[in-house]
Design a protein around this motif. Structure first.
Motif, PDB file in Angstrom:
ATOM      1  N   ARG A 127      89.238  49.725  25.906  1.00  0.00           N
ATOM      2  CA  ARG A 127      87.880  50.085  25.485  1.00  0.00           C
ATOM      3  C   ARG A 127      86.956  48.873  25.493  1.00  0.00           C
ATOM      4  O   ARG A 127      85.783  48.984  25.830  1.00  0.00           O
ATOM      5  N   ILE A 128      87.480  47.717  25.113  1.00  0.00           N
ATOM      6  CA  ILE A 128      86.693  46.476  25.156  1.00  0.00           C
ATOM      7  C   ILE A 128      86.276  46.193  26.597  1.00  0.00           C
ATOM      8  O   ILE A 128      85.107  45.903  26.871  1.00  0.00           O
ATOM      9  N   LYS A 129      87.217  46.324  27.509  1.00  0.00           N
ATOM     10  CA  LYS A 129      86.937  46.063  28.927  1.00  0.00           C
ATOM     11  C   LYS A 129      85.930  47.075  29.476  1.00  0.00           C
ATOM     12  O   LYS A 129      84.978  46.707  30.164  1.00  0.00           O
ATOM     13  N   GLU A 130      86.130  48.354  29.152  1.00  0.00           N
ATOM     14  CA  GLU A 130      85.236  49.416  29.638  1.00  0.00           C
ATOM     15  C   GLU A 130      83.814  49.283  29.104  1.00  0.00           C
ATOM     16  O   GLU A 130      82.877  49.791  29.708  1.00  0.00           O
ATOM     17  N   ASN A 131      83.664  48.623  27.964  1.00  0.00           N
ATOM     18  CA  ASN A 131      82.355  48.497  27.321  1.00  0.00           C
ATOM     19  C   ASN A 131      81.795  47.087  27.431  1.00  0.00           C
ATOM     20  O   ASN A 131      81.101  46.617  26.517  1.00  0.00           O
ATOM     21  N   ASN A 132      82.115  46.416  28.526  1.00  0.00           N
ATOM     22  CA  ASN A 132      81.546  45.096  28.823  1.00  0.00           C
ATOM     23  C   ASN A 132      81.812  44.035  27.765  1.00  0.00           C
ATOM     24  O   ASN A 132      80.941  43.242  27.427  1.00  0.00           O
ATOM     25  N   GLY A 133      83.012  44.039  27.202  1.00  0.00           N
ATOM     26  CA  GLY A 133      83.421  42.950  26.329  1.00  0.00           C
ATOM     27  C   GLY A 133      83.440  43.230  24.841  1.00  0.00           C
ATOM     28  O   GLY A 133      83.902  42.398  24.066  1.00  0.00           O
ATOM     29  N   SER A 134      82.945  44.395  24.416  1.00  0.00           N
ATOM     30  CA  SER A 134      83.070  44.743  22.996  1.00  0.00           C
ATOM     31  C   SER A 134      83.107  46.255  22.849  1.00  0.00           C
ATOM     32  O   SER A 134      82.612  46.992  23.698  1.00  0.00           O
ATOM     33  N   TYR A 135      83.718  46.686  21.770  1.00  0.00           N
ATOM     34  CA  TYR A 135      83.862  48.109  21.496  1.00  0.00           C
ATOM     35  C   TYR A 135      83.655  48.313  19.997  1.00  0.00           C
ATOM     36  O   TYR A 135      84.200  47.569  19.185  1.00  0.00           O
ATOM     37  N   THR A 136      82.854  49.306  19.646  1.00  0.00           N
ATOM     38  CA  THR A 136      82.588  49.582  18.234  1.00  0.00           C
ATOM     39  C   THR A 136      83.176  50.938  17.862  1.00  0.00           C
ATOM     40  O   THR A 136      82.993  51.927  18.578  1.00  0.00           O
ATOM     41  N   ALA A 137      83.886  50.957  16.735  1.00  0.00           N
ATOM     42  CA  ALA A 137      84.491  52.188  16.220  1.00  0.00           C
ATOM     43  C   ALA A 137      83.975  52.440  14.814  1.00  0.00           C
ATOM     44  O   ALA A 137      83.715  51.499  14.059  1.00  0.00           O
ATOM     45  N   THR A 138      83.860  53.698  14.465  1.00  0.00           N
ATOM     46  CA  THR A 138      83.447  54.083  13.117  1.00  0.00           C
ATOM     47  C   THR A 138      84.692  54.263  12.259  1.00  0.00           C
ATOM     48  O   THR A 138      85.646  54.936  12.663  1.00  0.00           O
ATOM     49  N   THR A 139      84.676  53.658  11.085  1.00  0.00           N
ATOM     50  CA  THR A 139      85.815  53.748  10.171  1.00  0.00           C
ATOM     51  C   THR A 139      85.734  55.017   9.334  1.00  0.00           C
ATOM     52  O   THR A 139      84.721  55.712   9.325  1.00  0.00           O
ATOM     53  N   VAL A 140      86.794  55.275   8.601  1.00  0.00           N
ATOM     54  CA  VAL A 140      86.845  56.428   7.711  1.00  0.00           C
ATOM     55  C   VAL A 140      85.738  56.342   6.660  1.00  0.00           C
ATOM     56  O   VAL A 140      85.190  57.356   6.235  1.00  0.00           O
ATOM     57  N   SER A 141      85.343  55.130   6.280  1.00  0.00           N
ATOM     58  CA  SER A 141      84.274  54.950   5.296  1.00  0.00           C
ATOM     59  C   SER A 141      82.887  55.181   5.890  1.00  0.00           C
ATOM     60  O   SER A 141      81.904  55.209   5.172  1.00  0.00           O
ATOM     61  N   GLY A 142      82.818  55.312   7.217  1.00  0.00           N
ATOM     62  CA  GLY A 142      81.534  55.491   7.888  1.00  0.00           C
ATOM     63  C   GLY A 142      80.915  54.187   8.362  1.00  0.00           C
ATOM     64  O   GLY A 142      79.821  54.169   8.913  1.00  0.00           O
ATOM     65  N   ASP A 143      81.619  53.089   8.153  1.00  0.00           N
ATOM     66  CA  ASP A 143      81.133  51.781   8.579  1.00  0.00           C
ATOM     67  C   ASP A 143      81.609  51.499   9.999  1.00  0.00           C
ATOM     68  O   ASP A 143      82.460  52.205  10.527  1.00  0.00           O
ATOM     69  N   ALA A 144      81.071  50.442  10.588  1.00  0.00           N
ATOM     70  CA  ALA A 144      81.419  50.100  11.961  1.00  0.00           C
ATOM     71  C   ALA A 144      82.281  48.846  12.015  1.00  0.00           C
ATOM     72  O   ALA A 144      82.047  47.891  11.276  1.00  0.00           O
ATOM     73  N   LEU A 145      83.259  48.873  12.911  1.00  0.00           N
ATOM     74  CA  LEU A 145      84.043  47.695  13.246  1.00  0.00           C
ATOM     75  C   LEU A 145      83.820  47.437  14.731  1.00  0.00           C
ATOM     76  O   LEU A 145      83.864  48.370  15.536  1.00  0.00           O
ATOM     77  N   THR A 146      83.583  46.188  15.083  1.00  0.00           N
ATOM     78  CA  THR A 146      83.373  45.824  16.481  1.00  0.00           C
ATOM     79  C   THR A 146      84.536  44.965  16.951  1.00  0.00           C
ATOM     80  O   THR A 146      84.875  43.971  16.309  1.00  0.00           O
ATOM     81  N   PHE A 147      85.125  45.355  18.063  1.00  0.00           N
ATOM     82  CA  PHE A 147      86.300  44.693  18.620  1.00  0.00           C
ATOM     83  C   PHE A 147      85.919  43.925  19.876  1.00  0.00           C
ATOM     84  O   PHE A 147      85.111  44.389  20.673  1.00  0.00           O
TER      85      PHE A 147
END
Length: 188
Positions: A127-147
């Protein structure tokens, strides 16, 4: 008739090889965490409770009354901070979060480390590769984590810019997968 027998034997041989490959894949050992073997047939909570370097996380999960949830079917992907990661937080913050009256805040912090589904390190890297170097996911709390990747390692940033490194990836559980991280991810 002879050709049919040969074809059937070749098919059976191919199936046997495939089954052997599947068995080998299933037998790949989970990494050890905190000196303890992690068992793929146990839940996230059962395995974390065995790891000597996840005692603060386990205590926090109990205090937040999330044991039943994280023992449920999931699947969950947990970015599990070590005791050393918790020690980087100011002591008064950790103490405050562990108070009964701050349980909702503790639940928010902990669920900000959880993404729904089974997300392996290979999934993250893809997903990081497909998204040009970073990927953001929504957590169960509704917050974002960026990989993202740095120095050949998967890194994860919270919404405040705190960055953690995945130090042990792909610890498979009966109800998901755990990636051990070296920092506590704090939601906004």
């Amino acid at each position: 008739m002879m050709a049919a027998k040969k074809a059937k034997m070749a098919e059976e041989e191919a199936q046997a090889k495939m089954m052997t490959a599947e068995k080998k894949a299933m037998m790949v050992k989970n990494p050890m965490v905190g000196g303890a073997p992690m068992m793929a047939k146990k839940t996230i909570v059962e395995n974390a409770s065995m790891a000597s370097n996840l005692t603060t996380l386990v205590a926090a999960v109990k205090q937040a009354q999330l044991v039943e949830t994280l023992s449920g079917p999931g699947p969950f992907t947990v970015f599990a901070p070590t005791d050393a990661a918790f020690s980087l937080l100011p002591a008064d913050v950790t103490s405050s979060l562990m108070m009964d009256e701050n349980r909702a805040d503790l639940q928010k912090v902990l669920t900000a480390h959880v993404v729904a589904g089974n997300v392996t390190s290979a999934d993250l890297m893809m997903r990081i590769k497909e998204n040009n170097g970073s990927y953001t996911a929504t957590t169960v709390s509704g917050d974002a984590l960026t990989f993202f990747m740095s120095d050949g390692k998967v890194k994860v940033a919270d919404e405040n810019g705190m960055v953690a490194t995945v130090t042990t990836a792909d610890v498979m559980q009966s109800n998901g997968v755990v990636h051990v991280v070296n920092s506590v991810l704090v939601p906004k």
